[in-house]
Write an enzyme that holds these catalytic residues in place. Structure first.
Site, mmCIF file in Angstrom:
data_model
loop_
_atom_site.group_PDB
_atom_site.id
_atom_site.type_symbol
_atom_site.label_atom_id
_atom_site.label_comp_id
_atom_site.label_asym_id
_atom_site.label_seq_id
_atom_site.Cartn_x
_atom_site.Cartn_y
_atom_site.Cartn_z
ATOM 1 N N ASP A 288 0.816 -1.221 0.000
ATOM 2 C CA ASP A 288 0.000 0.000 0.000
ATOM 3 C C ASP A 288 0.848 1.268 0.000
ATOM 4 O O ASP A 288 0.447 2.291 0.551
ATOM 5 C CB ASP A 288 -0.968 0.021 1.205
ATOM 6 C CG ASP A 288 -1.761 -1.259 1.299
ATOM 7 O OD1 ASP A 288 -2.295 -1.689 0.262
ATOM 8 O OD2 ASP A 288 -1.823 -1.849 2.392
ATOM 9 N N LYS B 50 2.136 1.983 -5.156
ATOM 10 C CA LYS B 50 2.841 1.456 -6.334
ATOM 11 C C LYS B 50 2.051 1.660 -7.616
ATOM 12 O O LYS B 50 2.610 1.949 -8.658
ATOM 13 C CB LYS B 50 3.129 -0.046 -6.168
ATOM 14 C CG LYS B 50 4.153 -0.350 -5.104
ATOM 15 C CD LYS B 50 4.417 -1.832 -5.008
ATOM 16 C CE LYS B 50 3.279 -2.631 -4.443
ATOM 17 N NZ LYS B 50 2.903 -2.311 -3.069
ATOM 18 N N GLY C 262 -3.774 -4.579 -4.281
ATOM 19 C CA GLY C 262 -4.768 -3.557 -4.606
ATOM 20 C C GLY C 262 -4.028 -2.345 -5.118
ATOM 21 O O GLY C 262 -3.339 -1.686 -4.361
ATOM 22 N N HIS C 263 -4.118 -2.097 -6.412
ATOM 23 C CA HIS C 263 -3.414 -0.949 -6.973
ATOM 24 C C HIS C 263 -4.433 0.083 -7.462
ATOM 25 O O HIS C 263 -5.261 -0.213 -8.306
ATOM 26 C CB HIS C 263 -2.490 -1.406 -8.111
ATOM 27 C CG HIS C 263 -1.346 -2.249 -7.614
ATOM 28 N ND1 HIS C 263 -0.488 -2.923 -8.432
ATOM 29 C CD2 HIS C 263 -0.920 -2.491 -6.344
ATOM 30 C CE1 HIS C 263 0.416 -3.558 -7.687
ATOM 31 N NE2 HIS C 263 0.169 -3.313 -6.427
ATOM 32 N N GLN D 14 2.298 -6.219 -3.032
ATOM 33 C CA GLN D 14 2.561 -6.225 -1.585
ATOM 34 C C GLN D 14 3.819 -5.394 -1.282
ATOM 35 O O GLN D 14 4.107 -4.453 -1.997
ATOM 36 C CB GLN D 14 2.694 -7.657 -1.032
ATOM 37 C CG GLN D 14 1.380 -8.437 -1.020
ATOM 38 C CD GLN D 14 1.065 -9.087 -2.348
ATOM 39 O OE1 GLN D 14 1.892 -9.763 -2.927
ATOM 40 N NE2 GLN D 14 -0.140 -8.892 -2.833
#
Ligand code: IMP
Length: 428
Positions: free
Chosen positions: A13, A16, A40-41, A224
């Site tokens: 988080d 990225k 989660g991007h 991650q």
């Protein structure tokens, strides 16, 4: 540079998605090499927020090739859902712009059930996984009983493989009070999804070699963060893959000598989702303030992220282990209204000072952070895209991080928007 690896240097988080999106403008190929739809991007493009979990972030740009490498664990249903989601936003995912490695490991529905059942049983000692079946799928890969994408090309040959994986899972399912599965259910599921996934399948290591020989620019997109690495993270509170940049080579079939440069994405403070040690975690108003201003809620699970001050000891350690060349500092603007900002510059354990994170969980839980205090800059930096427009005190904060972690900061992100970014060096 013709190949660049991007990884998060903390617990994920770090932002990225935005940096990969920015760099993918100049890249020809964007590759995912580990993890799965636990990532989660978030991208904000022309005011529109796009959330990706499995597809490489470059998919949102036209004329880019994206690759899901063999190191990823791929949930076919999650892929189909993400493709449908993008199609509603007029972003098309086709066998021309997405290639998936033949030997990618599949996440099957029982992996998710096992992940959730284990977490429920673990009670207070749960890991706090995303519940997406990531860990169980990697376990099966290492135990040599996985179903790979190429196995479903001809389903008539798959019975023996399904029996092998189910023999194992049914023992576990029984123990967890879950109903036993027969192979027909799994075969039917695979038949259902096959026609939607197989068109994307390719021999991606060969494709990447071809791209290299044609001098194409390749961006490897880590998921991650380094502190969630299964070897060097805060084990056992980690994910089940190697998140280190070296994994870009293994997880895509590119020799390590072809990885030219490594960028570590680093948040200007620290956050963590799920359980596990977190030396600089804040339980006071400052922590709540970081969470609220930084909108620190998980992209995948919506869970509130734990927040704390910047931990220089951790970032220096992960940068050294992974061989980071430069840092991209994100979310600096979240600190705009803080009068005092702390940086953790050392640890104390039982009265003894140390300058690294011990790998024993017992010792990690005893850490007391040693802080250095900085005056805040108390002015709005969001949207700044020239380093000369940053306040002096913000520059001092950036310099302090740079000196302490011994890695130059070459990119600074000042808001979630695509255009709010400062580049101090050309990356490609
Ligand atoms: P898993 O990857 O779902 O097995 O979860 C293991 C740990 O990694 C948990 O603490 C998760 O919260 C964390 N995790 C997994 N993916 C991400 C991510 O993309 N960002 C932040 N934390 C993550």
């Amino acid at each position: 540079m013709s190949s660049v690896v991007i990884v998060g240097t903390q617990w994920g988080d770090e932002g990225k998605g935005k940096i990969v999106d920015s760099l993918s403008q100049d890249a020809d190929v964007i590759v995912r090499f580990q993890g799965g739809h636990n990532a989660g991007h978030t991208l904000v493009i022309d005011g529109q927020t796009i959330k990706l979990s499995l597809l490489p972030s470059g998919i949102v740009r036209r004329n880019k090739l994206t690759v899901i490498g063999n190191g990823v664990v791929l949930d076919p249903q999650a892929l189909i859902t993400e493709i449908e989601y993008l199609s509603k936003l007029n972003i098309s995912v086709t066998p021309e712009n997405l290639k998936i490695a033949e030997n990618v490991t599949l996440i099957l529905p029982f992996h998710k059930e096992l992940d959730i059942a284990r977490e429920n049983q673990a009670g207070k000692s749960k890991i706090g996984t995303t519940g997406r079946g990531i860990g169980p799928a990697y376990e099966d890969k290492v135990a040599r009983r996985s179903i790979k994408l190429i196995d479903i090309e001809d389903i008539s040959n798959i019975d023996e493989k399904i029996t092998r994986i189910l023999d194992h899972h049914n023992i576990l399912r029984k123990a967890f009070g879950l109903s036993e599965l027969n192979s027909d259910i799994i075969v039917d599921y695979l038949k259902d999804i096959k026609s939607q996934i197989i068109p994307f399948m390719d021999n991606t290591w060969r494709l990447l070699k071809e791209m290299r020989l044609r001098n194409k620019k390749v961006l490897f997109e880590g998921a991650q963060g380094l502190l969630l690495d299964v070897d060097f993270g805060t084990y056992p509170y980690v994910t089940s893959s190697n998140t280190l940049p070296a994994q870009a080579a293994i997880g895509s079939g590119v020799g390590p000598k072809y990885l030219d440069s490594i960028i570590g994405i680093t948040k200007a403070y620290t956050t963590r989702v799920g359980s596990g040690p977190f030396p600089t975690e804040l339980f006071d108003d400052a922590g709540d303030k970081l969470g609220n201003i930084g909108n620190e809620f998980g992209t995948v699970t919506g869970r509130e992220r734990r927040c704390g001050w910047f931990d220089g000891v951790l970032v220096r350690q992960t940068a050294q282990i992974s061989g980071i060349d430069m840092i991209a500092l994100t979310k600096l603007d979240v600190l705009d209204t803080f009068e005092k900002i702390m940086i953790c510059v050392g640890y104390e354990i039982d009265g003894r000072k140390i300058d690294y994170l011990p790998l024993s969980e017992y010792m990690q839980n005893k850490i007391k952070p040693i802080y250095e205090e900085h005056d805040g800059w108390l002015s709005d930096t969001s949207g700044v895209n020239d380093i000369n427009d940053l306040p002096d005190k913000a520059i001092q904060y950036i310099k302090k991080i740079e000196e302490f972690v011994e890695i130059p900061i070459k990119i600074i992100s000042t808001s979630p928007k695509r255009e709010d970014i400062i580049f101090l060096e050309n990356i490609f």
